[in-house]
Scaffold this motif. Structure first.
Motif, short mmCIF file in Angstrom:
data_model
loop_
_atom_site.label_atom_id
_atom_site.label_comp_id
_atom_site.label_asym_id
_atom_site.label_seq_id
_atom_site.Cartn_x
_atom_site.Cartn_y
_atom_site.Cartn_z
N GLY A 191 38.28 33.36 32.20
CA GLY A 191 38.49 32.57 31.14
C GLY A 191 37.60 32.59 30.14
O GLY A 191 37.40 31.94 29.05
N LYS A 192 36.51 33.26 30.16
CA LYS A 192 35.35 33.55 29.21
C LYS A 192 36.01 34.22 27.95
O LYS A 192 36.75 35.15 28.08
CB LYS A 192 34.04 34.08 29.70
CG LYS A 192 32.88 33.99 28.77
CD LYS A 192 31.66 34.41 29.47
CE LYS A 192 30.58 34.34 28.61
NZ LYS A 192 29.12 34.42 29.34
N PRO A 193 35.69 33.53 26.62
CA PRO A 193 36.02 34.43 25.58
C PRO A 193 35.54 36.17 25.57
O PRO A 193 34.61 36.20 25.83
CB PRO A 193 35.63 34.02 24.36
CG PRO A 193 35.03 32.63 24.74
CD PRO A 193 34.98 32.60 26.14
N ARG A 194 36.73 36.90 25.13
CA ARG A 194 36.15 38.22 25.32
C ARG A 194 35.69 38.77 23.92
O ARG A 194 36.38 38.99 23.01
CB ARG A 194 37.45 39.18 25.73
CG ARG A 194 36.85 40.56 26.21
CD ARG A 194 38.19 41.45 26.10
NE ARG A 194 37.77 42.78 26.59
CZ ARG A 194 37.52 43.46 27.59
NH1 ARG A 194 38.00 42.71 28.39
NH2 ARG A 194 37.44 44.80 27.76
N VAL A 195 34.41 38.67 23.70
CA VAL A 195 33.81 39.13 22.37
C VAL A 195 32.49 39.99 22.67
O VAL A 195 31.84 39.47 23.93
CB VAL A 195 33.50 38.04 21.71
CG1 VAL A 195 34.52 37.31 20.90
CG2 VAL A 195 32.57 36.90 22.20
#
Ligand code: N01
Length: 571
Positions: free
Chosen positions: A512-516
């Motif tokens: 769920g963590k943003p992928r950046v």
């Protein structure tokens, strides 16, 4: 005038106000306190949830824990006396020795008296009226500070285990990142380790020597290479100490902050024999030489990377006797170096032992942890102890865990809902006078950490000095400068192989963590030049404010230059 007053709270308790509040008493917090208090004469208070100094080296006491950058380089450079008087016993010091070093620093500079331990900060709220940060625990406000330095580290919030039934396990359960201080006796026990990152690899090698049986649950194999540890050679130490300042400068001018100097431009520009010679030499020399001191295009060119990846794969096959196990340990579907390459001592030989079993949990995932052990989709493994080496909510996790609220009630967690937004990886628009030491979008985790920390603490404290010298109250990046920085970090990452791999650099290890990409990938020297230019131009990209003049009028001086393109030096 230094700020050290007691402003009454709404209740009867007095809350002390400091010039600066620092969160964390690891490498960052200790140096920040020394600099603020002893070199700038400011009042400062450090808070840490731990019972003593050390940060990551306080918590990570698992067997085998040691640093992966040579200790003569992985240490403070700010005090010539300190670097001359301290002696490391090994090339790569183990956790107890690094913790002793940090205790020595705390004692030598008399830092403990301004550190409050066993204190979990749960709120950091900007009071725009008083231009102060309010520092709170669950019991309410405990301090205020004009400047806030977050020295909370990049790998200090553990990943939550996602395994169903973990709470039902009747045996012992340990996490590498929060290891019992008294140690653990695994003799005669059936132990399971989940995770084969840097922590798992170090722990597995040691636990295998003690446990009756060790079962390793591996989801993704790693490209681990020899660390090359040895007792510190007195002649090397003497030579380094005779020209330490020069060596530190050389470190700061190297991509990873280590003074290696044999890197060649491209793995594809040399013959296969020359490549092999280079890789063989770096493999034997150890440390990160294979990664950053062989060919400069490994992180940028897949074909170049393949040559290094294949070299490491061949080494794994050579070192592991059972071809099936060797195959399981061989990474196949991501490029070398796009996850941090772990460094090891006889890790692969561990799988030649009779008391070690490797389980591929990508092929047969863990379904359940029961009272007695771990069930995969095909087998049940009875265990007396489980070790979780499953990593961290890296980089943003520590900052987002402290309830940071900036101007106009802006929550950092809301602002960063789609990934971190910073200027230079050290500040964020909407959060005045707040500095993240080695924050996301700085080179931090791809830089020699003590030097990265010193650079950031110096940047933050120089900015504070500038404010005070110019009778200004706040410093905050402009939205324009921040937007450009975020775009720049993104563009740099797109030129590398990093974004394609599921790693904690990309936030991809946390569901769920943003992928950046959370790391500035232009290298420490380019980054340092940008920061120096920003400073030289009177904090270009920042707004510096004076709230009230002596006549009582507001005053604002914006030093932002939104029309001009920043960061040209590395484009
Ligand atoms: O954590 P990691 P770490 N089911 O995230 C697995 C620094 N460090 O603590 O790759 C099954 O790297 C995960 O599998 P996968 C260093 O910067 C430095 O080891 O996600 N497995 C992986 O194998 C390092 O990079 C030193 O498929 C799960 C492992 O757990 C950073 O800290 C020493 C899982 C986690 O590896 C982090 O290293 C130690 C699940 N649900 C650490 N979730 C030095 O030498 C995770 N995994 C200085």
């Amino acid at each position: 005038m230094n700020l050290k007053t007691n402003i009454p709270t709404t209740g009867s308790a007095q809350v002390e106000t400091f010039d600066a509040v620092v969160i964390g008493a690891g490498f960052s917090g200790l140096y920040a306190l020394h600099r603020l208090r002893d070199q700038m004469g400011l009042s400062a208070r450090v808070f840490d949830i731990a019972g003593d100094v050390g940060g990551t080296w306080y918590w990570n006491r698992y067997p085998g824990a040691r640093c992966d950058i040579e200790s003569i380089h992985y240490s403070y450079s700010f005090s010539e006396e300190l670097q001359q008087e301290w002696t490391w016993s090994e090339r790569f010091a183990a956790q107890p020795e690094i913790l002793r070093y940090l205790n020595h620093v705390a004692d030598r500079f008399d830092l403990r008296k301004d550190i409050q331990f066993n204190t979990q900060i749960t709120s950091l709220v900007w009071n725009d009226k008083n231009k102060l940060w309010e520092v709170g625990t669950k019991d309410g406000t405990i301090a205020r500070g004009k400047y806030l330095i977050a020295g909370t580290g990049n790998l200090s919030v553990a990943k939550t285990p996602e395994f169903k039934g973990v709470e039902t396990f009747k045996g012992e359960i340990y996490a590498t990142g929060n290891w019992p201080h008294e140690g653990v006796n695994f003799a005669g026990k059936r132990v399971g380790v989940i995770g084969t990152g840097a922590s798992g690899i170090q722990a597995i090698t040691e636990i295998a020597k003690e446990a009756a049986h060790l079962t390793v649950f591996q989801r993704t194999p790693n490209y681990a290479t020899p660390i090359g540890n040895a007792p510190m050679d007195p002649e090397t130490e003497r030579q380094v100490k005779s020209r330490y300042a020069e060596i530190r400068t050389k470190s700061r001018n190297a991509f990873l902050g280590i003074p290696y100097d044999q890197v060649q431009p491209s793995a594809l520009a040399v013959s296969a024999e020359e490549r092999r010679r280079v890789y063989d030499a770096r493999y034997v020399q150890g440390g990160f030489r294979l990664f950053v001191d062989s060919f400069a295009d490994l992180l940028f060119n897949k074909e170049a990377n393949d040559t290094a990846a294949e070299f490491v794969r061949a080494k794994i096959r050579e070192r592991v006797k059972d071809p099936q196990v060797a195959d399981m340990l061989t990474p196949k579907d991501y490029p070398y170096g796009t996850k941090r390459p772990p460094l090891e001592t006889k890790y692969y030989e561990t799988y030649n032992r009779d008391n070690v079993t490797l389980v591929d949990i990508k092929a047969t995932p863990i379904e359940l942890i029961t009272e007695h052990g771990i069930c995969t989709t095909t087998d049940e493994y009875e265990l007396d102890a489980i070790v979780l080496a499953i990593g961290f909510d890296a980089m943003t996790g520590p900052l987002l865990s402290m309830g940071i609220v900036g101007r106009h009630g802006l929550k950092l967690e809301d602002k960063w809902a789609n990934g971190p937004l910073t200027y230079l990886g050290i500040t964020s628009h909407g959060f005045p006078n707040l500095f993240f030491i080695t924050g996301p979008q700085s080179p931090s985790v791809l830089y020699n950490m003590p030097l990265a920390i010193e650079d950031h603490v110096d940047f933050a404290t120089d900015a504070i000095r500038y404010l005070r010298d110019h009778d200004l109250d706040t410093i905050e990046p402009t939205l324009e400068a921040e937007t450009r920085w975020v775009a720049h970090v993104y563009e740099l990452s797109q030129q590398t192989l990093m974004p394609g791999t599921d790693s904690w650099y990309m936030g991809a290890n946390i569901p769920g963590k943003p992928r950046v990409c959370m790391v500035y990938l232009g290298g420490a020297p380019a980054y340092r030049k940008i920061c120096a230019d920003v400073q030289a131009k009177g904090y270009e990209g920042f707004t510096l404010d004076r709230t009230m003049t002596t006549e009582g009028r507001g005053h604002r001086r914006s030093l932002a230059t939104p029309k001009r393109k920043l960061f040209t030096c590395i484009e």
